[in-house]
Design a protein around this motif. Structure first.
Motif, PDB file in Angstrom:
ATOM      1  N   SER A  15      -9.625 112.997  82.237  1.00  0.00           N
ATOM      2  CA  SER A  15      -8.420 112.990  82.209  1.00  0.00           C
ATOM      3  C   SER A  15      -7.606 113.063  84.087  1.00  0.00           C
ATOM      4  CB  SER A  15      -7.310 113.778  82.538  1.00  0.00           C
ATOM      5  OG  SER A  15      -6.997 113.437  80.978  1.00  0.00           O
ATOM      6  N   ASP A  16      -6.507 112.218  85.294  1.00  0.00           N
ATOM      7  CA  ASP A  16      -7.585 111.866  86.518  1.00  0.00           C
ATOM      8  C   ASP A  16      -5.443 111.614  86.857  1.00  0.00           C
ATOM      9  OD1 ASP A  16      -8.513 111.257  88.688  1.00  0.00           O
ATOM     10  OD2 ASP A  16      -8.485 109.119  88.038  1.00  0.00           O
ATOM     11  N   GLU A  17      -5.846 112.554  87.909  1.00  0.00           N
ATOM     12  CA  GLU A  17      -4.878 113.004  88.162  1.00  0.00           C
ATOM     13  C   GLU A  17      -4.225 112.304  89.488  1.00  0.00           C
ATOM     14  OE1 GLU A  17      -0.987 116.407  89.554  1.00  0.00           O
ATOM     15  OE2 GLU A  17      -2.920 116.837  89.787  1.00  0.00           O
ATOM     16  N   GLU A  19      -2.431 110.972  90.854  1.00  0.00           N
ATOM     17  CA  GLU A  19      -1.283 111.083  92.418  1.00  0.00           C
ATOM     18  C   GLU A  19      -0.517 112.813  91.589  1.00  0.00           C
ATOM     19  OE1 GLU A  19       1.612 108.066  92.565  1.00  0.00           O
ATOM     20  OE2 GLU A  19       0.984 106.817  92.861  1.00  0.00           O
ATOM     21  N   GLU A  20       0.044 113.464  92.582  1.00  0.00           N
ATOM     22  CA  GLU A  20       1.023 114.944  92.574  1.00  0.00           C
ATOM     23  C   GLU A  20       1.963 114.551  90.926  1.00  0.00           C
ATOM     24  OE1 GLU A  20       2.947 118.438  94.192  1.00  0.00           O
ATOM     25  OE2 GLU A  20       2.311 116.981  95.530  1.00  0.00           O
ATOM     26  N   ASP A  21       1.113 114.871  89.603  1.00  0.00           N
ATOM     27  CA  ASP A  21       2.183 114.882  88.763  1.00  0.00           C
ATOM     28  C   ASP A  21       2.042 113.840  88.279  1.00  0.00           C
ATOM     29  OD1 ASP A  21       3.684 115.983  86.772  1.00  0.00           O
ATOM     30  OD2 ASP A  21       5.462 115.025  87.480  1.00  0.00           O
ATOM     31  N   CYS A  22       1.300 113.048  87.982  1.00  0.00           N
ATOM     32  CA  CYS A  22       0.540 111.532  87.529  1.00  0.00           C
ATOM     33  C   CYS A  22      -0.643 111.602  87.085  1.00  0.00           C
ATOM     34  CB  CYS A  22       1.304 110.288  89.334  1.00  0.00           C
ATOM     35  SG  CYS A  22       0.944 108.718  87.883  1.00  0.00           S
ATOM     36  N   THR A  23      -0.708 111.720  86.040  1.00  0.00           N
ATOM     37  CA  THR A  23      -2.322 111.348  84.818  1.00  0.00           C
ATOM     38  C   THR A  23      -1.785 110.150  84.067  1.00  0.00           C
ATOM     39  OG1 THR A  23      -1.716 114.326  84.999  1.00  0.00           O
ATOM     40  CG2 THR A  23      -3.057 112.707  83.324  1.00  0.00           C
ATOM     41  N   THR A  24      -3.134 109.916  84.334  1.00  0.00           N
ATOM     42  CA  THR A  24      -4.208 108.643  83.475  1.00  0.00           C
ATOM     43  C   THR A  24      -5.532 108.556  83.023  1.00  0.00           C
ATOM     44  OG1 THR A  24      -4.178 106.139  83.385  1.00  0.00           O
ATOM     45  CG2 THR A  24      -5.495 107.535  85.383  1.00  0.00           C
ATOM     46  N   CYS A  48       0.884 105.034  85.113  1.00  0.00           N
ATOM     47  CA  CYS A  48       0.230 106.843  85.005  1.00  0.00           C
ATOM     48  C   CYS A  48       1.527 106.874  84.299  1.00  0.00           C
ATOM     49  CB  CYS A  48      -0.403 107.615  86.298  1.00  0.00           C
ATOM     50  SG  CYS A  48       1.123 107.344  88.395  1.00  0.00           S
ATOM     51  N   ARG A  51       3.381 114.496  84.068  1.00  0.00           N
ATOM     52  CA  ARG A  51       3.201 116.223  82.687  1.00  0.00           C
ATOM     53  C   ARG A  51       4.176 116.170  82.900  1.00  0.00           C
ATOM     54  NH1 ARG A  51      -1.263 117.938  87.151  1.00  0.00           N
ATOM     55  NH2 ARG A  51       0.341 118.264  87.749  1.00  0.00           N
ATOM     56  N   TYR A  56       5.351 115.575  77.044  1.00  0.00           N
ATOM     57  CA  TYR A  56       3.727 115.310  77.037  1.00  0.00           C
ATOM     58  C   TYR A  56       2.508 116.100  76.913  1.00  0.00           C
ATOM     59  CZ  TYR A  56      -0.362 115.032  80.500  1.00  0.00           C
ATOM     60  OH  TYR A  56      -1.652 115.090  80.738  1.00  0.00           O
TER      61      TYR A  56
END
Length: 109
Positions: A15-17, A19-24, A48, A51, A56
């Motif tokens: 799981s890769d953040e 950007e801030e509050d943006c996970t993919t 993305c 969260r 989520y």
């Protein structure tokens, strides 16, 4: 999420953040030399998920990697409980992706 070994390379999905509050989901790839593995980002989804999105959950993110053939791996991508995304043909979420091991081109299955 997963670790996969193939032809002297180690692939790790996580799981890769981005950007801030943006996970993919992303995949790292590194050539094994038994002393030092230099990982590089191999693949990242093209969108993305916040969260803070409704319901989520990272538990539904997928991330399994398997060999498909000599030139491709397959990568399962969950929906992070964003249930409309698997129905969206343009979204990579809720799909199984076929990814070329050499040039990173992916095909949605």
């Amino acid at each position: 999420r997963n670790i996969f070994y193939d032809q002297d390379y180690l692939y790790i999905s996580y799981s890769d953040e981005v950007e801030e509050d943006c996970t993919t989901l992303s995949i790292l790839k590194g050539k094994i030399d038994f002393e030092n593995i230099q990982f590089q980002k191999f693949f990242t989804l093209n969108e993305c998920i916040a969260r803070t999105a409704y319901k989520y959950t990272a538990a539904q993110s997928g991330g399994a990697i398997e060999n498909y053939d000599e030139n491709h791996i397959i990568f399962t991508v969950g929906d992070f409980r964003q249930r409309k995304l698997p129905q969206d043909i343009d979204s990579q979420y809720g799909k199984t992706l076929k990814i070329n091991k050499n040039n990173f081109i992916n095909i949605i299955s």
